[in-house]
Design a protein around this motif. Structure first.
Motif, mmCIF file in Angstrom:
data_model
loop_
_atom_site.group_PDB
_atom_site.id
_atom_site.type_symbol
_atom_site.label_atom_id
_atom_site.label_comp_id
_atom_site.label_asym_id
_atom_site.label_seq_id
_atom_site.Cartn_x
_atom_site.Cartn_y
_atom_site.Cartn_z
ATOM 1 N N ARG A 175 -2.645 58.369 88.801
ATOM 2 C CA ARG A 175 -2.989 59.242 89.924
ATOM 3 C C ARG A 175 -1.749 59.379 90.793
ATOM 4 O O ARG A 175 -1.016 58.413 91.014
ATOM 5 N N GLU A 176 -1.502 60.593 91.292
ATOM 6 C CA GLU A 176 -0.347 60.822 92.147
ATOM 7 C C GLU A 176 -0.741 60.602 93.604
ATOM 8 O O GLU A 176 -1.746 61.143 94.064
ATOM 9 N N GLU A 177 0.048 59.804 94.299
ATOM 10 C CA GLU A 177 -0.202 59.483 95.708
ATOM 11 C C GLU A 177 0.990 60.010 96.512
ATOM 12 O O GLU A 177 2.127 59.642 96.247
ATOM 13 N N CYS A 178 0.719 60.862 97.493
ATOM 14 C CA CYS A 178 1.791 61.483 98.284
ATOM 15 C C CYS A 178 1.636 61.136 99.771
ATOM 16 O O CYS A 178 0.523 60.932 100.249
ATOM 17 N N TYR A 179 2.759 61.074 100.462
ATOM 18 C CA TYR A 179 2.754 60.820 101.902
ATOM 19 C C TYR A 179 3.933 61.565 102.533
ATOM 20 O O TYR A 179 4.926 61.848 101.876
ATOM 21 N N ASP A 180 3.793 61.904 103.818
ATOM 22 C CA ASP A 180 4.837 62.617 104.551
ATOM 23 C C ASP A 180 5.609 61.636 105.417
ATOM 24 O O ASP A 180 5.039 60.691 105.974
ATOM 25 N N SER A 181 6.914 61.863 105.545
ATOM 26 C CA SER A 181 7.735 61.044 106.435
ATOM 27 C C SER A 181 8.753 61.952 107.118
ATOM 28 O O SER A 181 9.163 62.974 106.581
ATOM 29 N N ASN A 182 9.161 61.563 108.343
ATOM 30 C CA ASN A 182 10.165 62.319 109.087
ATOM 31 C C ASN A 182 11.550 61.806 108.709
ATOM 32 O O ASN A 182 11.793 60.603 108.695
ATOM 33 N N VAL A 183 12.458 62.740 108.442
ATOM 34 C CA VAL A 183 13.823 62.398 108.076
ATOM 35 C C VAL A 183 14.753 63.121 109.046
ATOM 36 O O VAL A 183 14.634 64.335 109.253
ATOM 37 N N ASP A 184 15.679 62.359 109.658
ATOM 38 C CA ASP A 184 16.649 62.943 110.588
ATOM 39 C C ASP A 184 17.916 63.307 109.831
ATOM 40 O O ASP A 184 18.415 62.521 109.017
ATOM 41 N N HIS A 185 18.431 64.510 110.099
ATOM 42 C CA HIS A 185 19.657 64.997 109.461
ATOM 43 C C HIS A 185 20.638 65.421 110.542
ATOM 44 O O HIS A 185 20.250 65.869 111.608
ATOM 45 N N ARG A 186 21.923 65.302 110.256
ATOM 46 C CA ARG A 186 22.959 65.768 111.157
ATOM 47 C C ARG A 186 23.516 67.053 110.584
ATOM 48 O O ARG A 186 23.746 67.155 109.375
ATOM 49 N N TYR A 187 23.664 68.038 111.433
ATOM 50 C CA TYR A 187 24.283 69.274 110.979
ATOM 51 C C TYR A 187 25.685 68.956 110.504
ATOM 52 O O TYR A 187 26.383 68.131 111.092
#
Length: 184
Positions: free
Chosen positions: A61-73
């Motif tokens: 079974r596929e289990e997915c979750y969202d996370s915040n990722v910070d990027h620098r221009y």
């Protein structure tokens, strides 16, 4: 005409062979009779009861979750541009000061100081942004289900009733092996 007669003769021969084979198997005259004094016969099935068991299995079974990722221009190009512009402006200002060799030294010093100031200013302009990224992974999920694992079969052969456990449902009639051995 000759081919038709030959085909008819072949067909009749095959039919006789099949009937003879069926008759010998029904009578129990197979190869095993000579080995263990047994023959095959037919018995009437009286009752078939399925036997159930719990089977444990697993499935992916596929289990997915969202996370915040910070990027620098990416401002590496802007840092270089800021350094170059700062060096040009600083060199031009340094060139305005002094005379002769002092002017050359002031120009070089102005360019170095201007480049450093331009680089620092460009780095201050670094910006960050945040985005939501979906990450997925495959996990194994166990489950239990009730399945038929066999059959309890009650059958009659020559007036006597017998019971056996089989892996399959035999239907209304089933083949049985009849064996004869001397009693001691």
């Amino acid at each position: 005409m000759g081919k038709k007669i030959l085909m008819f003769g072949f067909s009749v021969g095959m039919a006789v062979a099949c009937v003879n084979l069926a008759w010998s198997q029904d009578r129990g005259y197979g190869d095993d009779r000579a080995i263990d004094n047994s023959r095959l016969a037919w018995a009437d099935v009286l009752r078939v009861d399925p036997v159930y068991g719990n089977i444990v299995s697993s499935r992916p079974r596929e289990e997915c979750y969202d996370s915040n990722v910070d990027h620098r221009y990416d401002t590496r190009g802007n840092n270089t541009a800021g350094t170059v512009i700062g060096a040009i402006v600083g060199g031009a200002l340094g060139n305005q000061v002094g005379k002769g060799d002092g002017r050359k030294a002031a120009t070089v010093a102005g360019a170095v100081i201007g480049g450093a100031i331009g680089n620092n200013q460009a780095r201050r302009d670094d910006r960050y942004y945040s985005e939501t990224q979906t990450n997925c992974r495959t996990v194994s999920e166990s489950y239990s289900e009730r399945r038929i694992v066999g059959y309890d079969v009650q059958y009659r052969y020559r007036g006597d009733v017998y019971m056996s456990h089989l892996d399959y449902d035999p239907g209304e009639r089933m083949r049985v092996r009849i064996s004869v051995t001397p009693a001691e």
